[in-house]
Design an enzyme around this catalytic site. Structure first.
Site, PDB file in Angstrom:
ATOM      1  N   GLY A   1       0.522  36.047 -79.801  1.00 54.38           N
ATOM      2  CA  GLY A   1       0.555  37.317 -80.107  1.00 54.38           C
ATOM      3  C   GLY A   1       2.201  38.082 -79.742  1.00 54.38           C
ATOM      4  O   GLY A   1       2.745  37.570 -78.998  1.00 54.38           O
TER       5      GLY A   1
ATOM      6  N   GLY B   1       6.986  42.321 -75.558  1.00 55.74           N
ATOM      7  CA  GLY B   1       7.373  40.807 -75.688  1.00 55.74           C
ATOM      8  C   GLY B   1       6.572  40.073 -76.587  1.00 55.74           C
ATOM      9  O   GLY B   1       5.585  40.653 -77.078  1.00 55.74           O
TER      10      GLY B   1
ATOM     11  N   ASP C   1      -2.316  50.921 -68.866  1.00 59.50           N
ATOM     12  CA  ASP C   1      -2.222  50.750 -70.242  1.00 59.50           C
ATOM     13  C   ASP C   1      -3.508  49.904 -70.822  1.00 59.50           C
ATOM     14  O   ASP C   1      -3.747  48.702 -71.229  1.00 59.50           O
ATOM     15  CB  ASP C   1      -0.963  49.474 -70.518  1.00 59.50           C
ATOM     16  CG  ASP C   1      -0.528  49.259 -71.943  1.00 59.50           C
ATOM     17  OD1 ASP C   1      -1.094  50.212 -72.648  1.00 59.50           O
ATOM     18  OD2 ASP C   1      -0.050  48.535 -72.266  1.00 59.50           O
TER      19      ASP C   1
HETATM   20  P1  ATP Z   1       1.494  46.061 -76.041  1.00 61.60           P
HETATM   21  O1  ATP Z   1       2.697  45.192 -76.001  1.00 61.60           O
HETATM   22  O2  ATP Z   1       1.792  47.181 -76.506  1.00 61.60           O
HETATM   23  O3  ATP Z   1       0.707  45.903 -74.721  1.00 61.60           O
HETATM   24  P2  ATP Z   1      -0.199  44.092 -76.948  1.00 61.60           P
HETATM   25  O4  ATP Z   1      -0.950  43.947 -75.737  1.00 61.60           O
HETATM   26  O5  ATP Z   1      -1.244  43.589 -78.143  1.00 61.60           O
HETATM   27  O6  ATP Z   1       0.520  45.211 -77.060  1.00 61.60           O
HETATM   28  P3  ATP Z   1       1.021  41.580 -75.702  1.00 61.60           P
HETATM   29  O7  ATP Z   1       0.500  42.008 -74.342  1.00 61.60           O
HETATM   30  O8  ATP Z   1       2.342  41.262 -75.921  1.00 61.60           O
HETATM   31  O9  ATP Z   1       0.824  42.830 -76.705  1.00 61.60           O
HETATM   32  O10 ATP Z   1      -0.149  40.482 -76.124  1.00 61.60           O
HETATM   33  C1  ATP Z   1      -0.066  39.916 -77.416  1.00 61.60           C
HETATM   34  C2  ATP Z   1      -1.195  39.207 -77.658  1.00 61.60           C
HETATM   35  O11 ATP Z   1      -1.263  38.065 -76.685  1.00 61.60           O
HETATM   36  C3  ATP Z   1      -2.706  39.884 -77.161  1.00 61.60           C
HETATM   37  O12 ATP Z   1      -3.006  40.909 -78.022  1.00 61.60           O
HETATM   38  C4  ATP Z   1      -3.448  38.908 -76.847  1.00 61.60           C
HETATM   39  O13 ATP Z   1      -4.098  38.554 -78.372  1.00 61.60           O
HETATM   40  C5  ATP Z   1      -2.743  37.773 -76.638  1.00 61.60           C
HETATM   41  N1  ATP Z   1      -2.644  37.304 -75.200  1.00 61.60           N
HETATM   42  C6  ATP Z   1      -1.887  38.179 -74.164  1.00 61.60           C
HETATM   43  N2  ATP Z   1      -2.273  37.768 -73.135  1.00 61.60           N
HETATM   44  C7  ATP Z   1      -3.175  36.591 -73.048  1.00 61.60           C
HETATM   45  C8  ATP Z   1      -3.676  35.556 -72.357  1.00 61.60           C
HETATM   46  N3  ATP Z   1      -4.047  35.644 -70.939  1.00 61.60           N
HETATM   47  N4  ATP Z   1      -4.706  34.805 -72.996  1.00 61.60           N
HETATM   48  C9  ATP Z   1      -4.910  34.816 -74.110  1.00 61.60           C
HETATM   49  N5  ATP Z   1      -4.177  35.382 -75.011  1.00 61.60           N
HETATM   50  C10 ATP Z   1      -3.569  36.559 -74.389  1.00 61.60           C
END
Ligand code: ATP
Ligand code: MG
Length: 436
Positions: free
Chosen positions: A172, A177, A282
Site C-alpha cells: 500500500g 511512504g 494517527d
Molecule cells: P497514511 O500514510 O496517511 O498513514 P496509510 O496508513 O494508508 O496512510 P501506510 O501507513 O503507508 O498508509 O500503509 C499503506 C498500507 O500498507 C496500509 O493501508 C496497509 O494496508 C498496508 N500495511 C501497512 N503496514 C502493514 C503491515 N505491517 N502488514 C501488512 N500490511 C501493512
C-alpha cells in the site's frame, strides 16, 4: 559484521543460549538461536571480531569448581556446551534464569613474537607474501569468511540490513511512504517495510533513529512488532511485523459483534502506548492491522517527533480522523486519540466515512455536532461508546481508565481476550472482500 550485543540480551528462546565473551574491554553478549549449529571456528571468528587486536586461538570456560577448561576444537566445544546445558537445566529446575555461558578468550602471541625462527609464516593472510602461503592463507581466510557468514545467520537477532531484504509486492501507499511485503533472508522472516523518502540532514536522521529506539522496548500483543529501521541515502526504511489480513480500511462494513472484539484490542493497544507516554496521533482504520491468527494490532504511532515533523513537511491533504481541538491547532492529548477511535469505529460500523467528504470537512468537524450512529441499527452500548469518544469537549470523552469499560460493547466482547484461539478471523473469515 557479526551481530553482537553489549550486555543487553536478557531474553532467549528455550533452545537459544547467550554466550558472554569476557574481553579486557568488557563483556560482550551474543545470542545464539541454534547452539547445535555452532562450531569452534564460528565462535573463534566471533571472538576475533570483538577482539581484533588480539590473536585468539582458543578460549576457556569455568567448570563448577572454577577451574578453567580450554576449548580448541569442535569436540571440546561440544563438551563445553553439554556441561553448560546441564547447568542451565539445573538453574531452570530451581526456578532461576540461566546465567549466560561465559567464555574467556585466550590470546596467543602476536605474529611478531611468534616468528622467533625467522620463518616467513604469517598468522594473518597477506596477499603480498610468497605464493604458496598466500594461497593457503587465502583459502583459510575464505573458509573463515564462510563460517563467519554462517555465524551471522545464527546470531542475527532483530538486526536488519538493507542488503539482506528481498522486496516482494507493494502492500500500500500512504501519504508518507510506501509499504512493501519483504523477506529478511537472514532472519528467515516475512516483514512489512515502510519506505519513506525524507530529504533531511544527517543530524536529523540520527535524531530520528534515536527517537525510534523506544520501539525496541514496545512489547504488547496489540502493537505491531518493530524489528529495525535504517536510512539508505534519503530514505528511511522501517521494518515491522507483517500482518497477513492487512488494515481494516480494506474491509467492508464490519458487524458490531466483530467490532466489539476489535475495539477491545485497539483500546488495549492505546492503553499500552499511553502507559509509555506515547500518543498514537494517527488512529484510523488503515493503522489497525489484522492477521489470520485473530490478532488486531496498531501501527504507525507517532513515536518520533522529528519523523512526524519531517513527513508533515511533504504531507498533502488532511487527516480526517483528527479531533476538533487538533484541527483548530489547540493543545491536545490522550483525548484526541480517543476521538479518533470513535470516528474510526463509526466508519467501520457504517462502511463509510461519517462526514461528507471532502468539502469543508475539517470545518464541519470543528463547527458541527459530531455525527451519531443510527440507534435503530446498532446496540445502545455501541452507540454510547462512539458518542462518548466523539464528544466535542475533550474532557468529556472517556478517560483511559474507563475507556475499556465503554469499549466492551457486548457480553461476548467482555469475555474475550485477544489474542485467543477463537479468533475474529476464524469467525469472520478475513478476506480482502469483507470481514463476515
Ligand atoms: P497514511 O500514510 O496517511 O498513514 P496509510 O496508513 O494508508 O496512510 P501506510 O501507513 O503507508 O498508509 O500503509 C499503506 C498500507 O500498507 C496500509 O493501508 C496497509 O494496508 C498496508 N500495511 C501497512 N503496514 C502493514 C503491515 N505491517 N502488514 C501488512 N500490511 C501493512
Ligand atoms: Mg499507516
Amino acid at each position: 559484521m557479526l551481530i553482537l550485543y553489549l550486555n543487553n540480551v536478557s531474553i532467549m528462546d528455550p533452545e537459544g543460549i547467550v554466550i558472554r565473551i569476557k574481553t579486557p574491554a568488557g563483556d560482550m553478549d551474543s545470542s545464539v538461536d541454534s547452539p547445535s549449529l555452532l562450531n569452534f571456528n564460528d565462535l573463534l571468528v566471533a571472538i576475533r571480531d570483538v577482539m581484533p587486536e588480539a590473536t585468539v586461538t582458543a578460549f576457556e570456560y569455568e567448570d563448577e569448581v572454577g577451574d578453567r577448561i580450554t576449548v580448541r576444537s569442535d569436540e571440546e566445544l561440544k563438551a563445553m556446551l553439554s556441561y553448560y546445558f546441564n547447568t542451565m537445566n539445573e538453574q531452570r529446575m530451581n526456578g532461576l534464569m540461566p546465567d549466560p555461558l561465559q567464555i574467556f578468550p585466550r590470546a596467543g602471541k602476536t605474529p611478531g613474537i611468534r616468528n622467533i625462527h625467522g620463518l616467513k609464516v604469517n598468522t594473518r593472510p597477506n596477499p603480498a607474501n610468497d605464493c604458496t602461503h598466500a594461497v593457503q592463507d587465502t583459502m583459510a581466510s575464505n573458509s573463515l569468511k564462510k563460517s563467519s557468514a554462517e555465524l551471522k545467520r545464527i546470531l542475527t537477532n532483530g538486526q536488519i540490513n538493507a542488503q539482506d531484504i528481498h522486496y516482494q509486492e507493494q502492500l500500500g501507499h500512504g501519504n508518507g511512504g510506501t509499504v512493501y511485503k519483504a523477506y529478511h533472508i537472514i532472519g528467515k522472516r516475512v516483514l512489512a517495510v515502510k519506505v519513506i523518502p525524507l530529504d533531511i540532514t544527517v543530524e536529523l536522521q540520527k535524531q530520528i533513529m534515536s527517537e525510534l529506539e523506544i520501539l525496541y522496548k514496545c512489547d504488547s500483543p496489540y502493537i505491531i512488532t518493530f524489528f529495525s529501521a535504517f536510512f539508505v541515502e534519503n530514505r528511511i526504511s522501517i521494518c515491522t511485523e507483517f500482518m497477513d489480513g492487512g488494515s481494516l480500511d480494506v474491509y467492508k462494513r464490519i458487524p458490531e459483534h466483530v467490532l466489539g472484539r476489535i475495539a477491545v484490542a485497539v483500546v488495549n493497544g492505546l492503553t499500552y502506548l499511553w502507559s509509555l507516554k506515547i500518543l498514537h496521533r494517527d488512529v484510523k482504520p488503515s493503522n489497525m492491522l489484522v492477521n489470520t491468527r485473530g490478532q488486531v494490532k496498531l501501527c504507525d504511532f507517532g513515536v518520533s517527533t522529528q519523523l512526524v515533523n519531517s513527513i508533515a513537511k511533504t504531507y498533502v491533504g488532511t487527516n480526517a480522523y483528527m479531533a476538533p481541538e487538533r484541527i483548530s491547532g489547540e493543545q491536545y492529548g490522550i483525548h484526541a486519540d480517543v476521538w479518533s477511535v470513535g470516528i474510526s469505529f463509526m466508519e467501520l460500523a457504517l462502511g463509510m466515512f461519517p462526514y461528507p467528504q471532502p468539502l469543508q470537512l475539517l470545518q464541519c468537524i470543528v463547527d458541527e455536532d459530531p455525527p451519531v450512529l443510527p440507534v435503530s441499527q446498532f446496540s445502545e452500548k455501541f452507540v454510547h461508546f462512539i458518542t462518548q469518544c466523539m464528544r466535542r469537549q475533550p474532557k468529556e470523552r472517556p478517560a483511559p481508565n474507563n475507556l475499556m469499560t465503554c469499549a466492551k460493547i457486548t457480553d461476548v466482547t467482555s469475555s474475550l481476550n485477544f489474542p485467543v484461539s477463537t479468533s475474529a478471523c476464524k469467525c469472520f473469515h478475513i478476506s480482502p472482500l469483507g470481514l463476515y
